[in-house]
Design an enzyme around this catalytic site. Structure first.
Site, PDB file in Angstrom:
ATOM      1  N   HIS A  77       0.818  -1.227   0.000  1.00 16.42           N
ATOM      2  CA  HIS A  77       0.000   0.000   0.000  1.00 16.42           C
ATOM      3  C   HIS A  77       0.848   1.271   0.000  1.00 16.42           C
ATOM      4  O   HIS A  77       0.684   2.152   0.838  1.00 16.42           O
ATOM      5  CB  HIS A  77      -0.961   0.016   1.207  1.00 16.42           C
ATOM      6  CG  HIS A  77      -1.965  -1.091   1.204  1.00 16.42           C
ATOM      7  ND1 HIS A  77      -3.020  -1.144   2.088  1.00 16.42           N
ATOM      8  CD2 HIS A  77      -2.075  -2.212   0.424  1.00 16.42           C
ATOM      9  CE1 HIS A  77      -3.731  -2.234   1.854  1.00 16.42           C
ATOM     10  NE2 HIS A  77      -3.163  -2.898   0.848  1.00 16.42           N
ATOM     11  N   GLU A  81     -12.575   1.997  -5.632  1.00 19.16           N
ATOM     12  CA  GLU A  81     -13.338   3.231  -5.792  1.00 19.16           C
ATOM     13  C   GLU A  81     -12.780   4.130  -6.890  1.00 19.16           C
ATOM     14  O   GLU A  81     -11.565   4.170  -7.127  1.00 19.16           O
ATOM     15  CB  GLU A  81     -13.341   4.031  -4.490  1.00 19.16           C
ATOM     16  CG  GLU A  81     -14.057   3.360  -3.344  1.00 19.16           C
ATOM     17  CD  GLU A  81     -14.075   4.205  -2.090  1.00 19.16           C
ATOM     18  OE1 GLU A  81     -14.741   3.783  -1.118  1.00 19.16           O
ATOM     19  OE2 GLU A  81     -13.432   5.282  -2.056  1.00 19.16           O
TER      20      GLU A  81
END
Length: 381
Positions: free
Chosen positions: A154, A247
């Site tokens: 990440h 998203e």
């Protein structure tokens, strides 16, 4: 020859290199595509930036920058700093300054090693191509996330040169979820800085009282696609959810996009994330995927080669190995999705609109490729 014309010329020339003899055709809902392999032999390529006058810079996650010309790939550019390679870490995105023709300035992001872990960093440098060996000079780190983390996951991270010359930089939460809700931590954020690393006066909190001065927006999990969007105005991003909940967002100054308080996904063990899908004070995505496609790379298509796609978003997908075309109306509302090239080229790491309107893809593989998509029907370029 104009700047744009020269870029178009090289894009076409690169498509005619020997590797481009690997050509295939694909039908889509609106156009027939021709896919040419521009080059192979890249180890997990991550980002690509076109240069004026012709060539392209490509990063490889193990820590190399290569120059792609009509004759092929260069040897690795010298002077790249040491990167922390592992998991999702390594050498990541790359971009050129608006004044590159004068300054030779480029920007690149990478997992920077440190004694107490790693964190995302962005450096600027001058690309010197004089002599036999291209090299980076005057390398300077202009942004980095602190504190560091022991994670290998990440990191984000895309670099977008804004119309005003500032840089948008996306960061992941470094697998420490609540860092995305710490307003004085640049992890899990969109960051906005000037090219020298200083803070724009019109950032949400340039005094650093409400949030760290470099922060533009918060509550992001792991943004791996970002672009300036002429349709909505400003930045549009795609980010990874957990199990579902990828998203599309339109990050605006000072707003919070919810991770990990709200999400349309679940944890990998199926348990609930946060308090649900919506709550006061947290922004809703423009669109989400469930199950997750693992989005990476984003284009707001504005070219002339595919007028049928004008204004649509093109998103690369890692886990589903495809390109997602999100069809939009004139105001940017996403109306429907077309999934293209599924399983044909492997994991799609980046999507780039070339100056001639073609679409280029990077494949995230041990033997990664650059793929050029152009029209395959009689309405050719």
């Amino acid at each position: 020859m104009s700047f744009r014309t020269s870029l178009c010329a090289i894009a076409l020339a690169l498509a005619l290199t020997p590797a481009a003899a690997e050509s295939r055709s694909f039908d889509t809902q609106k156009v027939k595509l021709r896919a040419d392999i521009v080059t192979r032999g890249l180890e997990h390529p991550w980002g690509l930036a076109f240069l004026p006058g012709g060539d392209a810079l490509v990063t490889e996650r193990p820590g190399r920058i290569r120059i792609l010309t009509k004759t092929g790939l260069s040897a690795p550019v010298k002077g790249v700093p040491k990167v922390a390679v592992g998991g999702e870490g390594g050498l990541l995105d790359i971009a050129i300054a608006r004044d590159f023709e004068r300054s030779g300035t480029i920007f690149f992001s990478y997992a920077k090693p440190a004694r107490r872990g790693t964190g995302i960093a962005v450096a600027r440098a001058r690309l010197n191509r004089e002599g036999a060996s291209p090299r980076l000079e005057d390398v300077k780190v202009i942004f980095e996330v602190a504190p560091k983390s022991k994670t290998k996951w990440h990191f984000g991270s895309r670099i977008v040169v804004n119309d005003d010359g500032t840089l948008f930089i996306t960061t992941g939460d470094l697998s420490q979820e609540m860092r995305a809700q710490d307003m004085h931590d640049a992890a899990g954020a969109v960051v906005r800085i000037k090219p020298d690393g200083s803070i724009p006066a019109d950032n949400p909190s340039p005094d650093g009282k409400k949030m760290a001065p470099e922060i533009w927006s918060k509550g992001h999990r792991n943004i791996q696609g970002a672009v300036i969007d002429p349709v909505m105005g400003g930045l549009v991003t795609v980010e990874h959810g957990a199990k579902g909940g990828d998203e599309v967002n339109h990050p605006e100054a000072g707003k919070n996009y919810g991770w990990p308080i709200i999400s349309y996904g679940t944890n990998y063990d199926g348990t609930k994330i946060g308090i649900g899908t919506a709550a006061p004070g947290y922004e809703q995505p423009l669109y989400y995927w469930d199950p997750s496609i693992a989005p990476s790379g984003l284009v707001s298509y504005q070219g002339n080669m595919f007028p049928e796609w004008k204004g649509d978003l093109l998103v690369g997908a890692l886990s589903f190995q495809l390109v997602s075309r999100l069809h939009r109306d004139a105001k940017g509302k996403i109306l429907d999705e077309e999934r293209m090239l599924e399983g044909e080229f492997g994991r799609i790491r980046d999507v780039i609109e070339a100056p001639d309107g073609a679409v280029w893809l990077l494949t995230d593989e041990d033997d990664g490729a650059v793929v050029r998509l152009s029209r395959g029907d009689k309405k050719s370029e």
